[in-house]
Design a protein around this motif. Structure first.
Motif, PDB file in Angstrom:
ATOM      1  N   TYR A 190      17.826   5.303  -8.091  1.00 32.35           N
ATOM      2  CA  TYR A 190      16.897   6.822  -8.474  1.00 32.35           C
ATOM      3  C   TYR A 190      15.580   7.017  -6.901  1.00 32.35           C
ATOM      4  O   TYR A 190      15.595   5.957  -6.381  1.00 32.35           O
ATOM      5  N   GLU A 191      15.791   7.534  -6.666  1.00 29.37           N
ATOM      6  CA  GLU A 191      14.419   8.643  -5.669  1.00 29.37           C
ATOM      7  C   GLU A 191      13.466   8.664  -6.180  1.00 29.37           C
ATOM      8  O   GLU A 191      14.562  10.007  -6.952  1.00 29.37           O
ATOM      9  N   PRO A 192      12.643   8.502  -7.124  1.00 23.73           N
ATOM     10  CA  PRO A 192      11.479   9.058  -7.977  1.00 23.73           C
ATOM     11  C   PRO A 192      10.878   9.971  -6.998  1.00 23.73           C
ATOM     12  O   PRO A 192      10.732  10.083  -5.339  1.00 23.73           O
ATOM     13  N   GLY A 193      10.930  11.611  -7.406  1.00 22.74           N
ATOM     14  CA  GLY A 193      10.623  12.559  -6.395  1.00 22.74           C
ATOM     15  C   GLY A 193       8.707  12.608  -6.902  1.00 22.74           C
ATOM     16  O   GLY A 193       7.969  12.579  -8.744  1.00 22.74           O
ATOM     17  N   GLY A 194       7.811  13.335  -5.951  1.00 23.79           N
ATOM     18  CA  GLY A 194       6.318  13.836  -7.041  1.00 23.79           C
ATOM     19  C   GLY A 194       6.487  15.375  -7.551  1.00 23.79           C
ATOM     20  O   GLY A 194       7.492  15.738  -8.403  1.00 23.79           O
ATOM     21  N   HIS A 195       5.521  15.114  -8.421  1.00 28.72           N
ATOM     22  CA  HIS A 195       5.346  16.395  -9.815  1.00 28.72           C
ATOM     23  C   HIS A 195       4.035  16.858  -9.125  1.00 28.72           C
ATOM     24  O   HIS A 195       3.012  16.218  -8.770  1.00 28.72           O
ATOM     25  N   PRO A 196       4.037  18.180  -9.151  1.00 20.25           N
ATOM     26  CA  PRO A 196       3.708  19.180  -8.402  1.00 20.25           C
ATOM     27  C   PRO A 196       1.900  18.976  -9.356  1.00 20.25           C
ATOM     28  O   PRO A 196       2.612  19.040 -11.134  1.00 20.25           O
ATOM     29  N   ARG A 205       1.156  -1.022  -0.150  1.00 25.44           N
ATOM     30  CA  ARG A 205      -0.183   0.125   0.090  1.00 25.44           C
ATOM     31  C   ARG A 205       0.754   1.537   0.393  1.00 25.44           C
ATOM     32  O   ARG A 205       0.548   2.243  -0.909  1.00 25.44           O
ATOM     33  N   LYS A 206       2.251   1.491   1.066  1.00 24.37           N
ATOM     34  CA  LYS A 206       2.787   1.725   0.759  1.00 24.37           C
ATOM     35  C   LYS A 206       3.842   2.400  -0.576  1.00 24.37           C
ATOM     36  O   LYS A 206       3.599   3.626  -1.006  1.00 24.37           O
ATOM     37  N   MET A 207       4.040   1.265  -0.925  1.00 26.80           N
ATOM     38  CA  MET A 207       4.452   1.114  -2.070  1.00 26.80           C
ATOM     39  C   MET A 207       4.139   1.580  -3.374  1.00 26.80           C
ATOM     40  O   MET A 207       4.345   2.958  -4.379  1.00 26.80           O
ATOM     41  N   THR A 208       2.930   1.777  -3.406  1.00 29.03           N
ATOM     42  CA  THR A 208       1.634   2.281  -3.786  1.00 29.03           C
ATOM     43  C   THR A 208       1.452   3.291  -4.587  1.00 29.03           C
ATOM     44  O   THR A 208       1.135   4.615  -4.997  1.00 29.03           O
ATOM     45  N   LEU A 209       0.849   4.033  -2.810  1.00 31.31           N
ATOM     46  CA  LEU A 209       1.366   5.659  -2.921  1.00 31.31           C
ATOM     47  C   LEU A 209       2.004   6.284  -3.112  1.00 31.31           C
ATOM     48  O   LEU A 209       1.776   7.102  -4.217  1.00 31.31           O
ATOM     49  N   SER A 268       4.197   3.841 -12.455  1.00 36.23           N
ATOM     50  CA  SER A 268       3.741   2.611 -11.868  1.00 36.23           C
ATOM     51  C   SER A 268       4.661   2.090 -11.175  1.00 36.23           C
ATOM     52  O   SER A 268       5.248   2.218 -10.771  1.00 36.23           O
ATOM     53  N   LEU A 269       3.266   1.035 -10.286  1.00 36.58           N
ATOM     54  CA  LEU A 269       4.561   0.749  -9.119  1.00 36.58           C
ATOM     55  C   LEU A 269       5.402  -0.279  -9.995  1.00 36.58           C
ATOM     56  O   LEU A 269       6.632  -0.031  -9.471  1.00 36.58           O
ATOM     57  N   SER A 270       5.330  -0.605 -10.570  1.00 35.42           N
ATOM     58  CA  SER A 270       6.686  -1.515 -11.453  1.00 35.42           C
ATOM     59  C   SER A 270       7.341  -0.374 -11.775  1.00 35.42           C
ATOM     60  O   SER A 270       9.330  -0.891 -11.621  1.00 35.42           O
ATOM     61  N   GLU A 271       7.877   0.662 -12.844  1.00 43.00           N
ATOM     62  CA  GLU A 271       8.912   1.699 -12.970  1.00 43.00           C
ATOM     63  C   GLU A 271       9.261   2.216 -11.328  1.00 43.00           C
ATOM     64  O   GLU A 271       9.612   2.017 -11.640  1.00 43.00           O
ATOM     65  N   TYR A 272       8.069   2.688 -10.559  1.00 44.38           N
ATOM     66  CA  TYR A 272       8.494   2.717  -8.610  1.00 44.38           C
ATOM     67  C   TYR A 272       9.577   1.889  -8.645  1.00 44.38           C
ATOM     68  O   TYR A 272      10.620   2.480  -8.354  1.00 44.38           O
ATOM     69  N   LEU A 273       9.310   0.586  -8.526  1.00 42.61           N
ATOM     70  CA  LEU A 273      10.611   0.160  -8.287  1.00 42.61           C
ATOM     71  C   LEU A 273      11.767  -0.733  -9.349  1.00 42.61           C
ATOM     72  O   LEU A 273      12.873  -0.759  -8.038  1.00 42.61           O
ATOM     73  N   ARG A 274      11.744  -0.061  -9.969  1.00 42.99           N
ATOM     74  CA  ARG A 274      12.082  -0.311 -11.135  1.00 42.99           C
ATOM     75  C   ARG A 274      13.834   0.785 -10.775  1.00 42.99           C
ATOM     76  O   ARG A 274      15.136   0.818 -10.728  1.00 42.99           O
ATOM     77  N   GLN A 275      13.037   2.082 -10.891  1.00 45.34           N
ATOM     78  CA  GLN A 275      13.683   3.091 -10.641  1.00 45.34           C
ATOM     79  C   GLN A 275      14.566   3.413  -8.924  1.00 45.34           C
ATOM     80  O   GLN A 275      15.757   3.568  -8.701  1.00 45.34           O
ATOM     81  N   ARG A 276      13.580   2.780  -8.125  1.00 44.86           N
ATOM     82  CA  ARG A 276      14.053   2.780  -6.771  1.00 44.86           C
ATOM     83  C   ARG A 276      15.095   1.858  -6.403  1.00 44.86           C
ATOM     84  O   ARG A 276      16.517   1.221  -6.189  1.00 44.86           O
TER      85      ARG A 276
END
Length: 89
Positions: free
Chosen positions: A42-48, A18-22, A30-38
């Motif tokens: 990389y530390e993906p950041g949010g976009h305002p 749930r935390k990773m998805t958020l 996407s969750l997959s791309e987020y995990l790939r970058q981590r």
């Protein structure tokens, strides 16, 4: 030639997922791309949201109607905020 991808199964708790998805949603990934970058360090950041930049543009417009010295300070502050939001130095 077709690029092949290989899946990796990862076991996490419901809370962890749930935390990773958020976090992925906050970054617009996407969750997959987020995990790939981590995984790659990389530390993906949010976009305002776009509205934040609309407000900054409105501040720039207001600064144009101020005294030159005050307008320059206001514009400099708005530019600094923009840089911070988009990861500038």
């Amino acid at each position: 030639m077709r690029k092949r991808s290989v899946g990796i199964n990862v076991r996490v708790s419901v809370t962890e997922k749930r935390k990773m998805t958020l976090m992925a949603k906050r970054c617009g990934l996407s969750l997959s791309e987020y995990l790939r970058q981590r995984t790659l360090g990389y530390e993906p950041g949010g976009h305002p949201p776009k509205e934040v930049f609309d407000v900054l543009d409105k501040i720039d417009e207001m600064a144009e109607n101020c005294q030159p010295s005050a307008g320059a300070k206001i514009t400099a502050c708005a530019d600094e905020i923009r840089d911070l939001l988009i990861g500038g130095n």
